[in-house]
Design an enzyme around this catalytic site. Structure first.
Site, PDB file in Angstrom:
ATOM      1  N   LYS A 154       0.848  -1.197   0.000  1.00 12.99           N
ATOM      2  CA  LYS A 154       0.000   0.000   0.000  1.00 12.99           C
ATOM      3  C   LYS A 154       0.885   1.249   0.000  1.00 12.99           C
ATOM      4  O   LYS A 154       1.521   1.568   1.004  1.00 12.99           O
ATOM      5  CB  LYS A 154      -0.887   0.046   1.249  1.00 12.99           C
ATOM      6  CG  LYS A 154      -1.956   1.129   1.111  1.00 12.99           C
ATOM      7  CD  LYS A 154      -2.429   1.671   2.439  1.00 12.99           C
ATOM      8  CE  LYS A 154      -1.627   2.850   2.947  1.00 12.99           C
ATOM      9  NZ  LYS A 154      -1.684   4.063   2.122  1.00 12.99           N
ATOM     10  N   GLY A 207       6.968   4.794   8.244  1.00 11.70           N
ATOM     11  CA  GLY A 207       6.161   6.000   8.387  1.00 11.70           C
ATOM     12  C   GLY A 207       6.409   6.637   9.733  1.00 11.70           C
ATOM     13  O   GLY A 207       7.484   6.470  10.334  1.00 11.70           O
ATOM     14  N   SER A 208       5.420   7.352  10.223  1.00 14.37           N
ATOM     15  CA  SER A 208       5.598   8.104  11.456  1.00 14.37           C
ATOM     16  C   SER A 208       5.590   7.171  12.673  1.00 14.37           C
ATOM     17  O   SER A 208       5.004   6.085  12.637  1.00 14.37           O
ATOM     18  CB  SER A 208       4.484   9.134  11.589  1.00 14.37           C
ATOM     19  OG  SER A 208       3.239   8.464  11.606  1.00 14.37           O
ATOM     20  N   THR A 209       6.216   7.634  13.739  1.00 15.64           N
ATOM     21  CA  THR A 209       6.284   6.811  14.949  1.00 15.64           C
ATOM     22  C   THR A 209       4.883   6.601  15.528  1.00 15.64           C
ATOM     23  O   THR A 209       4.571   5.512  16.011  1.00 15.64           O
ATOM     24  CB  THR A 209       7.253   7.472  15.955  1.00 15.64           C
ATOM     25  OG1 THR A 209       8.564   7.435  15.379  1.00 15.64           O
ATOM     26  CG2 THR A 209       7.294   6.741  17.281  1.00 15.64           C
ATOM     27  N   GLY A 212       3.198   3.977  13.502  1.00 15.75           N
ATOM     28  CA  GLY A 212       3.941   2.732  13.736  1.00 15.75           C
ATOM     29  C   GLY A 212       3.543   2.063  15.044  1.00 15.75           C
ATOM     30  O   GLY A 212       3.394   0.838  15.120  1.00 15.75           O
ATOM     31  N   GLU A 229      10.015   1.000  10.417  1.00 20.34           N
ATOM     32  CA  GLU A 229      11.019   2.043  10.138  1.00 20.34           C
ATOM     33  C   GLU A 229      10.311   3.370  10.383  1.00 20.34           C
ATOM     34  O   GLU A 229       9.422   3.744   9.623  1.00 20.34           O
ATOM     35  CB  GLU A 229      11.501   1.961   8.689  1.00 20.34           C
ATOM     36  CG  GLU A 229      12.239   0.687   8.327  1.00 20.34           C
ATOM     37  CD  GLU A 229      13.621   0.574   8.926  1.00 20.34           C
ATOM     38  OE1 GLU A 229      14.038   1.486   9.662  1.00 20.34           O
ATOM     39  OE2 GLU A 229      14.278  -0.444   8.653  1.00 20.34           O
ATOM     40  N   CYS A 263      13.958  10.482   6.637  1.00 20.35           N
ATOM     41  CA  CYS A 263      14.002   9.990   8.022  1.00 20.35           C
ATOM     42  C   CYS A 263      15.411  10.070   8.585  1.00 20.35           C
ATOM     43  O   CYS A 263      15.593  10.140   9.785  1.00 20.35           O
ATOM     44  CB  CYS A 263      13.476   8.565   8.081  1.00 20.35           C
ATOM     45  SG  CYS A 263      14.274   7.508   6.874  1.00 20.35           S
ATOM     46  N   GLU A 355      10.477  15.907  15.173  1.00 20.39           N
ATOM     47  CA  GLU A 355      10.832  15.711  13.772  1.00 20.39           C
ATOM     48  C   GLU A 355      10.035  16.706  12.914  1.00 20.39           C
ATOM     49  O   GLU A 355       8.811  16.698  12.937  1.00 20.39           O
ATOM     50  CB  GLU A 355      10.501  14.280  13.349  1.00 20.39           C
ATOM     51  CG  GLU A 355      10.989  13.954  11.959  1.00 20.39           C
ATOM     52  CD  GLU A 355      10.572  12.560  11.501  1.00 20.39           C
ATOM     53  OE1 GLU A 355       9.422  12.160  11.755  1.00 20.39           O
ATOM     54  OE2 GLU A 355      11.404  11.880  10.865  1.00 20.39           O
TER      55      GLU A 355
HETATM   56  P1  NAD Z   1       2.479   8.198   8.052  1.00 15.79           P
HETATM   57  O1  NAD Z   1       2.726   7.414   9.288  1.00 15.79           O
HETATM   58  O2  NAD Z   1       1.481   9.260   8.081  1.00 15.79           O
HETATM   59  O3  NAD Z   1       2.032   7.227   6.856  1.00 15.79           O
HETATM   60  C1  NAD Z   1       2.833   6.122   6.449  1.00 15.79           C
HETATM   61  C2  NAD Z   1       1.948   5.104   5.771  1.00 15.79           C
HETATM   62  O4  NAD Z   1       1.052   4.556   6.746  1.00 15.79           O
HETATM   63  C3  NAD Z   1       1.054   5.683   4.655  1.00 15.79           C
HETATM   64  O5  NAD Z   1       0.976   4.751   3.600  1.00 15.79           O
HETATM   65  C4  NAD Z   1      -0.288   5.814   5.349  1.00 15.79           C
HETATM   66  O6  NAD Z   1      -1.376   5.750   4.457  1.00 15.79           O
HETATM   67  C5  NAD Z   1      -0.279   4.593   6.261  1.00 15.79           C
HETATM   68  N1  NAD Z   1      -1.190   4.683   7.412  1.00 15.79           N
HETATM   69  C6  NAD Z   1      -1.740   5.790   7.973  1.00 15.79           C
HETATM   70  N2  NAD Z   1      -2.550   5.438   8.994  1.00 15.79           N
HETATM   71  C7  NAD Z   1      -2.500   4.083   9.088  1.00 15.79           C
HETATM   72  C8  NAD Z   1      -3.103   3.148   9.964  1.00 15.79           C
HETATM   73  N3  NAD Z   1      -3.933   3.507  10.926  1.00 15.79           N
HETATM   74  N4  NAD Z   1      -2.811   1.823   9.789  1.00 15.79           N
HETATM   75  C9  NAD Z   1      -1.965   1.438   8.821  1.00 15.79           C
HETATM   76  N5  NAD Z   1      -1.379   2.281   7.948  1.00 15.79           N
HETATM   77  C10 NAD Z   1      -1.626   3.600   8.083  1.00 15.79           C
HETATM   78  O7  NAD Z   1       3.918   8.713   7.599  1.00 15.79           O
HETATM   79  P2  NAD Z   1       4.265   9.671   6.378  1.00 15.79           P
HETATM   80  O8  NAD Z   1       3.834  11.044   6.751  1.00 15.79           O
HETATM   81  O9  NAD Z   1       3.778   9.060   5.095  1.00 15.79           O
HETATM   82  O10 NAD Z   1       5.848   9.565   6.347  1.00 15.79           O
HETATM   83  C11 NAD Z   1       6.674  10.388   7.104  1.00 15.79           C
HETATM   84  C12 NAD Z   1       7.224   9.630   8.280  1.00 15.79           C
HETATM   85  O11 NAD Z   1       7.870   8.435   7.844  1.00 15.79           O
HETATM   86  C13 NAD Z   1       8.287  10.401   9.025  1.00 15.79           C
HETATM   87  O12 NAD Z   1       8.091  10.289  10.408  1.00 15.79           O
HETATM   88  C14 NAD Z   1       9.578   9.701   8.635  1.00 15.79           C
HETATM   89  O13 NAD Z   1      10.622   9.838   9.547  1.00 15.79           O
HETATM   90  C15 NAD Z   1       9.133   8.301   8.482  1.00 15.79           C
HETATM   91  N6  NAD Z   1      10.041   7.539   7.645  1.00 15.79           N
HETATM   92  C16 NAD Z   1      10.873   6.623   8.227  1.00 15.79           C
HETATM   93  C17 NAD Z   1      11.778   5.909   7.455  1.00 15.79           C
HETATM   94  C18 NAD Z   1      12.717   4.915   8.063  1.00 15.79           C
HETATM   95  O14 NAD Z   1      13.267   4.114   7.314  1.00 15.79           O
HETATM   96  N7  NAD Z   1      12.914   4.906   9.358  1.00 15.79           N
HETATM   97  C19 NAD Z   1      11.837   6.132   6.085  1.00 15.79           C
HETATM   98  C20 NAD Z   1      10.972   7.071   5.537  1.00 15.79           C
HETATM   99  C21 NAD Z   1      10.076   7.766   6.328  1.00 15.79           C
END
Ligand code: NAD
Length: 459
Positions: A154, A207-209, A212, A229, A263, A355
Site C-alpha cells: 500500500k 512511516g511516522s512513529t 507505527g 522504520e 528519516c 521531527e
Molecule cells: P504516516 O505514518 O502518516 O504514513 C505512512 C503510511 O502509513 C502511509 O501509507 C499511510 O497511508 C499509512 N497509514 C496511515 N494510517 C494508518 C493506519 N492507521 N494503519 C496502517 N497504515 C496507516 O507517515 P508519512 O507522513 O507518510 O511519512 C513520514 C514519516 O515516515 C516520518 O516520520 C519519517 O521519519 C518516516 N520515515 C521513516 C523511514 C525509516 O526508514 N525509518 C523512512 C521514511 C520515512
C-alpha cells in the site's frame, strides 16, 4: 468507488487520479495472494532467482520513466529520482541471490540428523510513506519475494504512482499474478486491514512513529510479525579537530536532501563551542548555495515539499519570531516551496526535539565529547547520524556511544542496499537491507530425523 487526486507539488496541478482500494477488495487480494504464494514458494530457488532478475531487468529498462514519474508526483530532483529507480533495480538484483542461499543449518545432535529450514511467512503487507516511495517499497518487497512470500503493498496516498508502475512492471517481467499486488488507498482502510487480516502474516511499515505504534499494537492481537522504520531526529556532530570546511560544505546536503523529508536527515547540527562561530560563517554560503527549483532540471538539488498540508506543518516550526540564522531562497510562483532554513534555538525548543521533516535544521553548541554524546542521545529517536573528527579514537568512541542504527564518520551516508538499515529506540524495530534482511521474512523450522543405530553383527 472513491477516486483521489494526485497533485504535482512543484506546479500544484492535477497530475492523475487514483482509485482507492476498499476493504472488500483488500480481502479479495489477500485470498488470491494466499493461493499464489503457495505456488511461488514451491518453485525452485533458481526459478525464483531468475524471476527477480527478470524484474530487475525490466525496471532497468524503465529507469527514465520511473524517475520522471517521481519528479512529477513527489517533486524529487531528477538526479535523485534516477538514483532511486536505479536503486530499486539494484535491490532486486541483490536479493535475487537470496533464494539459492537460504540454506538453513545442519546441527550436530545425538540420535539422528537435525536440519533447519527458512520457511516463508505467507502473505506480507508492506505499507510505505510518501518521502521515498519506490526505494522504500523495494526494501520490503524484494527480500520478501526472494524468501518465497507474496507481497501486498500500500503506497502513501500522496505518492502512489511509481509503486503502481512497479506493480505493472512486475507482471511485464513475468512475476506470477497475485504474488505482487499494489493496493493504493487510505491508511485507515487498506493499512488497517493489512494489520487486522489474519492471513497477512507480517507488516513492514515505514512511516511516522505514532502510526507505527498503532500498527504494532494492532499486530499484537495476532502475534503478527512487524518491521518498523519510523521517525528520526539525527545529529551531525562537528568536533573541533575535523576538516571544518568540508563539514560545513556538506552539512546542508546531510539535512536538505529531499527537502529534509528524509528519516535520516541530520536535522540537529551539534558544533563544538570553540569552532561554532567559524562553522556558522562557513555554513551560511553553503546553505545559500543549495540550488532549489524546478525538479526536472538536472542542476536542481532541492525540490518543493510534497503537499500543501505538509508545507503547513513545516511552516508551523518557523513562526515570525523564530531564531533564524540564515535561509536559502526558493522560486516564486506556484509550488510548495520552503527555503533551506537554519535555526539557532535553545536546547529544549520543539524544533530541537520534534521531527520537522522539512528543510529546517537547528544548530547547537556543545562543550566536549561527553556533552556531544549526551546531546545526540537526548531524543526518543535513534535512526542515523554523522560524526566529524580526524581523531580515529574519538570517531570510534563516539560511534559506539551514539544510540542510532546508522552512523557515518566524515560523511552523511546512510543507505546502501548491502548493509543493514534501521533504528534504535522509537525509530523502529528490525532491520531492512543487507545480507540478513530476507531472514526476517521467514520462520525457522527445525526438523530432527532419527537415525536407527546399526544392529550389532549386521555386517
Ligand atoms: P504516516 O505514518 O502518516 O504514513 C505512512 C503510511 O502509513 C502511509 O501509507 C499511510 O497511508 C499509512 N497509514 C496511515 N494510517 C494508518 C493506519 N492507521 N494503519 C496502517 N497504515 C496507516 O507517515 P508519512 O507522513 O507518510 O511519512 C513520514 C514519516 O515516515 C516520518 O516520520 C519519517 O521519519 C518516516 N520515515 C521513516 C523511514 C525509516 O526508514 N525509518 C523512512 C521514511 C520515512
Amino acid at each position: 468507488m472513491t477516486i483521489s487526486d494526485v497533485i504535482n507539488p512543484a506546479t500544484e496541478e492535477l497530475l492523475s487520479t487514483v482509485e482507492q482500494t476498499e476493504e472488500a477488495a483488500v480481502d479479495d487480494a489477500v485470498e488470491r495472494a494466499v493461493a499464489a504464494q503457495r505456488k511461488w514458494a514451491r518453485r525452485t530457488p533458481a526459478d525464483r532467482a531468475t524471476a527477480l532478475r527478470a524484474f530487475a531487468t525490466v525496471v532497468d529498462a524503465h529507469i527514465e520513466e520511473l524517475a520522471a514519474l517521481e519528479v512529477a508526483n513527489s517533486g524529487h530532483p531528477i538526479g535523485n529520482a534516477r538514483w532511486e529507480a536505479g536503486h530499486v533495480r539494484d535491490v532486486l538484483h541483490y536479493y535475487s541471490a537470496t533464494p539459492e542461499r537460504l540454506s538453513g543449518k545442519q546441527i550436530p545432535v545425538a540420535g539422528g540428523w537435525n536440519v533447519t529450514f527458512n520457511e516463508p511467512l505467507g502473505v506480507v503487507g508492506v505499507i510505505t510513506p510518501w518521502n521515498f516511495p519506490m526505494t522504500i517499497a523495494s526494501w520490503g518487497f524484494a527480500p520478501a519475494l526472494a524468501a518465497g512470500n507474496a507481497v501486498l503493498i500500500k503506497p502513501a496516498e500522496w505518492t502512489p504512482l511509481t509503486t503502481i508502475r512497479l506493480g505493472e512492471l512486475a507482471i511485464e517481467a513475468g512475476l506470477p499474478a497475485d504474488v505482487f499486488c499494489v493496493l493504493p488507498g487510505k491508511g485507515s482502510v487498506v493499512g488497517e486491514r493489512f494489520v487486522s487480516h489474519p492471513e497477512v502474516r507480517k507488516i513492514v511499515f515505514t512511516g511516522s512513529t505514532d502510526v507505527g505504534k498503532r500498527v504494532m499494537s494492532g499486530a499484537a492481537a495476532h502475534v503478527k510479525r512487524v518491521t518498523l522504520e519510523l521517525g528520526g531526529k539525527s545529529a551531525n556532530i562537528i568536533f573541533d579537530d575535523c576538516d571544518l570546511e568540508r563539514a560545513a560544505a556538506t552539512a546542508p546536503y546531510g539535512v536538505f536532501d529531499n527537502a529534509g523529508q528524509d528519516c535520516c536527515a541530520r536535522s540537529r547540527i551539534l558544533v563544538q563551542r570553540n569552532v561554532y562561530d567559524r562553522f556558522m560563517e562557513l555554513l551560511e554560503p553553503a546553505v545559500k548555495g543549495v540550488v532549489v527549483g524546478d525538479p526536472s532540471a538536472i542542476e536542481t538539488e532541492m525540490g518543493p515539499l510534497v503537499s500543501k498540508a505538509h508545507w503547513n506543518s513545516v511552516s508551523e516550526f518557523v513562526p515570525d519570531h523564530a531564531p533564524i540564522a540564515f535561509q536559502g531562497s526558493v522560486p516564486a510562483g506556484s509550488g510548495y516551496w520552503f527555503p533551506p532554513t537554519v535555526l539557532t534555538p535553545q536546547r529544549d525548543d520543539r524544533t530541537v526535539t520534534e521531527e520537522i521533516f522539512g528543510p529546517v535544521v537547528t544548530v547547537l553548541p556543545f562543550d566536549d565529547e561527553a556533552d556531544a554524546i549526551a546531546l545526540a542521545n537526548d531524543t526518543v529517536y535513534g535512526l542515523s547520524g554523522s560524526i566529524w573528527t580526524d581523531n580515529l579514537s574519538r570517531a570510534l568512541r563516539v560511534s559506539r556511544a551514539v544510540e542510532a542504527g546508522n552512523l557515518s564518520v566524515n560523511s552523511h551516508s546512510s543507505v546502501r542496499y548491502n548493509t543493514p538499515f534501521g533504528g534504535f529506540k522509537q525509530s523502529g524495530l528490525g532491520r531492512e537491507l543487507g545480507p540478513d534482511a530476507a531472514l526476517s521474512f521467514t520462520e525457522t523450522k527445525n526438523v530432527f530425523i532419527a537415525v536407527q543405530p546399526e544392529q550389532e553383527g549386521a555386517h
